[in-house]
Design an enzyme around this catalytic site. Structure first.
Site, PDB file in Angstrom:
ATOM      1  N   HIS A  74      62.539  -0.629  62.670  1.00  0.00           N
ATOM      2  CA  HIS A  74      61.093  -0.404  62.440  1.00  0.00           C
ATOM      3  C   HIS A  74      60.469  -1.765  62.088  1.00  0.00           C
ATOM      4  CE1 HIS A  74      57.444   1.584  61.716  1.00  0.00           C
ATOM      5  NE2 HIS A  74      57.693   2.207  60.583  1.00  0.00           N
ATOM      6  N   GLN A 134      56.857  -2.392  60.405  1.00  0.00           N
ATOM      7  CA  GLN A 134      56.785  -2.036  58.978  1.00  0.00           C
ATOM      8  C   GLN A 134      57.190  -3.229  58.111  1.00  0.00           C
ATOM      9  OE1 GLN A 134      55.916   0.996  57.265  1.00  0.00           O
ATOM     10  NE2 GLN A 134      56.036  -0.420  55.542  1.00  0.00           N
ATOM     11  N   ASP A 178      63.320   4.418  50.835  1.00  0.00           N
ATOM     12  CA  ASP A 178      62.801   5.147  51.995  1.00  0.00           C
ATOM     13  C   ASP A 178      63.316   6.579  51.875  1.00  0.00           C
ATOM     14  OD1 ASP A 178      61.803   5.892  54.486  1.00  0.00           O
ATOM     15  OD2 ASP A 178      63.377   4.877  55.638  1.00  0.00           O
ATOM     16  N   CYS A 197      58.040   2.483  52.447  1.00  0.00           N
ATOM     17  CA  CYS A 197      57.290   2.429  53.708  1.00  0.00           C
ATOM     18  C   CYS A 197      56.376   3.638  53.870  1.00  0.00           C
ATOM     19  CB  CYS A 197      58.252   2.313  54.887  1.00  0.00           C
ATOM     20  SG  CYS A 197      59.496   3.617  54.920  1.00  0.00           S
ATOM     21  N   ARG A 219      56.885   4.757  69.821  1.00  0.00           N
ATOM     22  CA  ARG A 219      57.647   5.294  68.679  1.00  0.00           C
ATOM     23  C   ARG A 219      58.517   6.435  69.192  1.00  0.00           C
ATOM     24  NH1 ARG A 219      56.396   7.342  62.627  1.00  0.00           N
ATOM     25  NH2 ARG A 219      56.290   5.101  62.413  1.00  0.00           N
ATOM     26  N   ARG A 263      49.908  -2.546  57.023  1.00  0.00           N
ATOM     27  CA  ARG A 263      50.375  -2.193  58.367  1.00  0.00           C
ATOM     28  C   ARG A 263      49.319  -2.583  59.386  1.00  0.00           C
ATOM     29  NH1 ARG A 263      53.916   1.651  59.359  1.00  0.00           N
ATOM     30  NH2 ARG A 263      54.151   0.462  61.266  1.00  0.00           N
TER      31      ARG A 263
HETATM   32  N1   CP Z   1      55.620   3.877  57.497  1.00  0.00           N
HETATM   33  C1   CP Z   1      55.367   4.509  58.643  1.00  0.00           C
HETATM   34  O1   CP Z   1      55.830   4.140  59.724  1.00  0.00           O
HETATM   35  O2   CP Z   1      54.563   5.590  58.498  1.00  0.00           O
HETATM   36  P1   CP Z   1      54.239   6.648  59.638  1.00  0.00           P
HETATM   37  O3   CP Z   1      55.517   7.390  59.933  1.00  0.00           O
HETATM   38  O4   CP Z   1      53.175   7.540  59.044  1.00  0.00           O
HETATM   39  O5   CP Z   1      53.752   5.924  60.856  1.00  0.00           O
HETATM   40  N1  NVA Z   2      63.440   6.090  57.988  1.00  0.00           N
HETATM   41  C1  NVA Z   2      62.191   6.796  58.183  1.00  0.00           C
HETATM   42  C2  NVA Z   2      61.062   5.826  58.270  1.00  0.00           C
HETATM   43  C3  NVA Z   2      59.700   6.467  58.380  1.00  0.00           C
HETATM   44  C4  NVA Z   2      58.596   5.461  58.452  1.00  0.00           C
HETATM   45  C5  NVA Z   2      62.287   7.643  59.441  1.00  0.00           C
HETATM   46  O1  NVA Z   2      62.777   7.132  60.460  1.00  0.00           O
HETATM   47  O2  NVA Z   2      61.876   8.795  59.409  1.00  0.00           O
END
Ligand code: CP
Ligand code: NVA
Length: 313
Positions: free
Chosen positions: A135, A138, A231, A272, A108, A300
């Protein structure tokens, strides 16, 4: 069609065919049923997973870590302040070292190129746990949750309201298009997704018999929707944009009025998470009876476990 996912990475949903996603969702439903029945297996016994994090995470980290651990594997959490990830050592070299020690890697972080380089040089399956661009894991959970609610995916009317050029909008467009879900990205024009990705997703939608619409008009987007998704208005790494985003995106806040505009009592609300309640969604909607966000969060884990079972074993 029979799918063999062994050895494969998931960097973006563009890597997956409809058959691939169908297969991963089928495995996800099976694994969820197994877990719900307290059937414990040890599929990852003797296996190791490297988990590389440049950005924060609750769901993604916990999903990978618990899914791998409860199957007897050893997940290792590595933040970018712990290891040489492009600092003092190139991503290529880190990838080659990790590939010698781990059965799979999840990443990540910021730059999508990093996860691509990890996949190119490690020689093991690599999973994108979120980059600035995509992502994908997700969206597997999102599709599973939609399928649980409606019993099918093809032909559903899906609306994403908010920042139309972030990792979630990008991934949902592709995931919906691949699975025959009619997708609308509802966003102010300055936050429309990149035209190159829209063109690619439109072609995928055409091939699956669905539609992709990009619009700034609530009246065009919302009536008839089965799913309303949003989101955060400010993604990780864009914190300096907070003020301008609130001004731009306020008209797209998901509130009761917007949900009623669907004219569909069976419409569900998805996010999400994490959510900024009062910004992109009001408290009454996210806590209301149409919200499926906690199922979505749980899924998830099942979808990520399915991805790892399919690619590692
Ligand atoms: N939805 C999601 O990716 O959550 P986190 O940022 O907590 O991993
Ligand atoms: N768009 C958000 C998604 C978090 C799961 C971010 O990148 O912060």
């Amino acid at each position: 069609m029979a799918v063999n996912f062994r050895g494969r990475s998931l960097l973006a949903l563009l890597d997956l065919s409809g058959d691939d996603i169908r297969y991963l969702l089928d495995v996800s439903h099976l694994l969820k049923a197994e877990r719900t029945a307290f059937q414990i297996n040890q599929r990852f016994r003797g296996k190791t997973l490297a988990m590389l994090f440049e950005k924060r995470s609750t769901r993604t980290r916990c999903a990978f870590e618990t899914a791998f651990g409860e199957e007897g594997g050893h997940p290792v959490f590595l933040s970018s302040s712990d290891i040489q990830l492009g600092v003092k050592e190139s991503i290529e070299d880190t990838a080659r070292v990790l590939g010698r020690m781990f059965d799979a890697i999840m990443f990540r972080g910021f730059d999508h190129k990093t996860v691509e380089t990890l996949a190119e040089f490690s020689g093991v399956p690599v999973y994108n746990g979120l980059t600035d661009m995509f992502h994908p894991t997700q969206v597997l959970a999102d599709l599973m949750t939609m399928e649980e609610n409606f019993g099918h995916l093809a032909g559903l009317n899906f609306v994403y309201a908010g920042d139309g050029r972030n990792n979630m909008a990008n991934s949902l467009m592709v995931g919906c298009a691949t699975m025959g879900v009619n997708c609308t990205i509802l966003a102010p024009e300055t936050l429309y997704p990149e035209s190159e990705l829209v063109d690619t997703a439109s072609q995928i939608a055409y091939d699956s018999g669905s539609t992709l619409t990009i619009t700034s008009s609530l009246e065009e987007a919302i009536p008839g929707a089965d799913v309303i998704y949003t989101d955060v208005w400010v993604s990780m790494g864009e914190e300096e944009k907070a003020k301008e985003r609130v001004t731009l995106l306020k008209p797209y806040r998901v509130n009761r009025e917007l949900m009623e505009m669907t004219d569909n009592p069976g419409a569900i609300f998805m996010h999400c998470l994490p959510a900024v309640k009062g910004n992109e969604v009001t408290e009454d909607v996210i806590e209301g009876s149409s919200s499926v966000v906690w199922d979505e969060a749980e899924n998830r884990k099942h979808t990520i476990k399915a991805l790892m079972v399919a690619s590692i074993l």
